[in-house]
Design an enzyme around this catalytic site. Structure first.
Site, PDB file in Angstrom:
ATOM      1  N   GLN A  15       5.565 -25.310  -5.182  1.00 49.76           N
ATOM      2  CA  GLN A  15       6.785 -26.092  -5.323  1.00 49.76           C
ATOM      3  C   GLN A  15       7.090 -26.959  -4.105  1.00 49.76           C
ATOM      4  O   GLN A  15       7.896 -27.877  -4.193  1.00 49.76           O
ATOM      5  CB  GLN A  15       7.964 -25.158  -5.616  1.00 49.76           C
ATOM      6  N   HIS A 116       2.607 -16.729  -6.717  1.00 45.02           N
ATOM      7  CA  HIS A 116       3.780 -17.369  -7.310  1.00 45.02           C
ATOM      8  C   HIS A 116       3.261 -18.423  -8.300  1.00 45.02           C
ATOM      9  O   HIS A 116       3.505 -19.613  -8.156  1.00 45.02           O
ATOM     10  CB  HIS A 116       4.678 -17.962  -6.228  1.00 45.02           C
ATOM     11  N   ASN A 160       5.253 -12.696  -7.932  1.00 41.83           N
ATOM     12  CA  ASN A 160       6.591 -13.188  -8.230  1.00 41.83           C
ATOM     13  C   ASN A 160       6.791 -13.253  -9.731  1.00 41.83           C
ATOM     14  O   ASN A 160       6.027 -13.914 -10.443  1.00 41.83           O
ATOM     15  CB  ASN A 160       6.788 -14.599  -7.666  1.00 41.83           C
ATOM     16  N   GLU A 161       7.788 -12.553 -10.221  1.00 41.24           N
ATOM     17  CA  GLU A 161       8.216 -12.641 -11.619  1.00 41.24           C
ATOM     18  C   GLU A 161       7.054 -12.659 -12.603  1.00 41.24           C
ATOM     19  O   GLU A 161       6.878 -13.640 -13.343  1.00 41.24           O
ATOM     20  CB  GLU A 161       9.070 -13.897 -11.831  1.00 41.24           C
ATOM     21  N   TYR A 287      19.510 -14.829 -11.456  1.00 41.70           N
ATOM     22  CA  TYR A 287      20.178 -16.116 -11.649  1.00 41.70           C
ATOM     23  C   TYR A 287      21.355 -16.023 -12.606  1.00 41.70           C
ATOM     24  O   TYR A 287      22.396 -16.606 -12.369  1.00 41.70           O
ATOM     25  CB  TYR A 287      19.166 -17.166 -12.143  1.00 41.70           C
ATOM     26  N   GLU A 347      15.526 -13.703  -4.593  1.00 43.47           N
ATOM     27  CA  GLU A 347      15.913 -15.062  -4.981  1.00 43.47           C
ATOM     28  C   GLU A 347      17.288 -15.020  -5.630  1.00 43.47           C
ATOM     29  O   GLU A 347      17.562 -14.138  -6.453  1.00 43.47           O
ATOM     30  CB  GLU A 347      14.965 -15.673  -6.025  1.00 43.47           C
ATOM     31  N   TRP A 394      17.531 -18.893  -2.989  1.00 40.53           N
ATOM     32  CA  TRP A 394      16.582 -19.877  -3.507  1.00 40.53           C
ATOM     33  C   TRP A 394      17.287 -21.206  -3.486  1.00 40.53           C
ATOM     34  O   TRP A 394      18.223 -21.371  -4.237  1.00 40.53           O
ATOM     35  CB  TRP A 394      16.120 -19.509  -4.936  1.00 40.53           C
ATOM     36  N   GLU A 401      10.516 -28.233  -9.449  1.00 36.70           N
ATOM     37  CA  GLU A 401      11.043 -27.141 -10.257  1.00 36.70           C
ATOM     38  C   GLU A 401      10.236 -27.029 -11.565  1.00 36.70           C
ATOM     39  O   GLU A 401      10.744 -27.191 -12.664  1.00 36.70           O
ATOM     40  CB  GLU A 401      12.543 -27.357 -10.496  1.00 36.70           C
ATOM     41  N   TRP A 402       8.941 -26.779 -11.439  1.00 34.10           N
ATOM     42  CA  TRP A 402       8.065 -26.485 -12.581  1.00 34.10           C
ATOM     43  C   TRP A 402       8.221 -27.524 -13.694  1.00 34.10           C
ATOM     44  O   TRP A 402       8.143 -28.710 -13.406  1.00 34.10           O
ATOM     45  CB  TRP A 402       8.305 -25.046 -13.057  1.00 34.10           C
TER      46      TRP A 402
END
Ligand code: BGC
EC number: 3.2.1.21
Length: 444
Positions: A15, A116, A160-161, A287, A347, A394, A401-402
């Site tokens: 990113q 990630h 990550n996730e 989030y 995050e 974050w 952002e992807w």
């Protein structure tokens, strides 16, 4: 003396770095996925991102000005092992080596994440996370990274996730590698990622290092008290909050029958042993909460999504519910009790359409309110006895952002896409003051 609470910010290689073909980096799944027409909003290219590969020293200066005592970043696997397996690229490791030294010189603890989402393309071409071999390749890469940096970095995050990478990348096809698999095959991907974590944890621990796994968590409520909505909430909770946590803390997968999965494909004898107890800490990325409804007919999933009523939303449309972070921490504590390792909020943040005023100031009161509310939840949870050891915003700089490209700005620092100029937003000063105040009272 116990270690100080970690006040930090988080980022990820793909990113921010750019420099996709410099110094021997190999291609990753995101390099090619982002070139697919329609994959990234407005066709934004990740090729430059924040140009952090060249501007890292300036970014470390920003961290220094922010006063954080920890920085979470990720290593790009394709920079370190360009074809995913085999030859290690010394120049790739040099980059992180310099970054680590520069952080340490400023009293900032480096907290690297090993994966990630930027899988080396060569591994994807050999089947990616559907292949068990990918888990072994990950453990080898983890060992190589730890051999170089483990003398100075003692706390490592493996993945990550993994849920987001599994579902967005392999079920919905909206993230790289853009595959759309049947549910059992999605679960095979999940298992190989968990196995990768477990094997890498073994490598890291054998070098005396501490291992964290970072998941995205979202407390789930049914839209109504109906049986169908309640069952949907239960199914979503299983997927989102248990699939990548239960095996690590209990040594067993949760009941996946709501997904038509009696047994997770690909599990071999000994796999769950490698995974059980393999985290010295859990990273929480939070989030927003989720409201689940009975699924739409023919969706093929055991849940649908409702609206979180009454909450303001971010530019991404995500509801702002700080209490959800407290609920997440309580949920994990209630569910896992003494088996729960220390927690780190790895995050937490929000995107808004920040505008630079003619004087150069960026007022982002919504971001400050968001962060203030969430930090308060962490502190309240600690007062209730939760062992939370860190909080990472974050993110430092607005970044790629992807699938949203550069549209969602999550940074404490604004980045001008044309010039790469970094301008701290009001939230940067707010966080700097908060960290200074908390650090001063901890020292007192
Ligand atoms: C990811 C980040 C991402 C952030 C905001 C998290 O799921 O780890 O890479 O930028 O959410 O969408």
């Amino acid at each position: 003396m116990s270690s100080p609470f970690l006040w930090g910010v988080a980022s990820s290689a793909f990113q921010i770095e750019g420099a996709l073909d410099e110094d021997g980096r190999g291609p990753s799944v995101w390099d090619v996925f982002s070139e697919r027409p329609g994959a990234v909003r407005d066709g934004h290219s990740p090729a430059l991102a924040c140009d952090h590969y060249h501007r890292w020293a300036e970014d470390v200066e920003l961290l220094d000005r922010l006063g954080v005592n920890a920085y979470r970043f990720s290593l790009a696997w394709p920079r370190v092992v360009p074809t995913g397996r085999g030859a290690v690229n010394g120049a790739g490791l040099d980059f992180y080596d310099h970054l680590v030294d520069s952080l340490l010189a400023r009293g900032i603890a480096p907290v690297p994440t090993l994966f990630h989402w930027d899988l080396p393309l060569a591994l994807e071409e050999a089947g990616g996370w559907s292949e068990r071999d990918t888990a072994h390749a990950f453990a080898e890469y983890a060992a190589a990274a730890a051999d170089r940096l483990g003398d100075r970095v003692d706390r490592w995050i493996t993945l990550n996730e993994p849920l987001v990478h599994t579902t967005y990348g392999h079920a919905l096809g909206v993230h790289a590698p853009g595959r759309i698999l049947e549910v059992p095959e999605v679960m095979r991907v999940a298992h190989h990622m968990l196995l990768a974590h477990g094997l890498a944890a073994g490598e890291l621990r054998s070098r005396g290092l501490e291992v964290l796994l970072t998941n995205n968590y979202s407390p789930v409520s049914p839209a109504t008290g109906s049986e169908a909505d309640t069952a949907a909430a239960h199914a979503y909770d299983t997927l989102h909050n248990r699939l990548f946590t239960d095996p690590v803390l209990t040594g067993a997968y949760p009941d996946l029958s709501a997904f038509g999965v009696a047994e997770v494909p690909g599990v071999r004898e000994g796999d769950l042993k490698a995974v059980a107890g393999s985290a010295d800490g859990l990273g929480i990325n939070y989030y927003n909460p989720t409201v689940a409804t009975a699924p739409d007919e023919g969706s093929g999933l055991p849940f649908g999504f409702g609206e979180v009523a009454g909450a303001p939303v971010t530019a991404f449309g995500w509801p702002v519910v700080p209490e959800g972070l407290g609920r997440t921490i309580d949920l994990l504590r209630g569910r896992h009790g003494d088996a729960l390792p220390p927690l780190y909020v790895t995050e937490n943040g929000c995107s808004y359409e920040d505008r630079v005023s003619p004087g150069g100031r960026i007022a982002d009161p919504e971001r400050i309110a968001y962060l203030e509310g969430h930090v308060a939840e962490v502190e309240a949870a600690r007062e209730r006895g939760a062992d939370v050891r860190g909080y990472f915003v974050w993110t430092l700089t607005d970044n790629f952002e992807w699938a949203e490209g550069y549209h969602q700005r999550f940074g404490l620092v604004h980045v001008d896409r044309a010039t790469q100029a970094r301008t701290p937003k009001d939230s940067f000063s707010w966080y700097r003051d908060l960290v200074a105040a908390r650090t001063a009272s901890a020292d007192a």
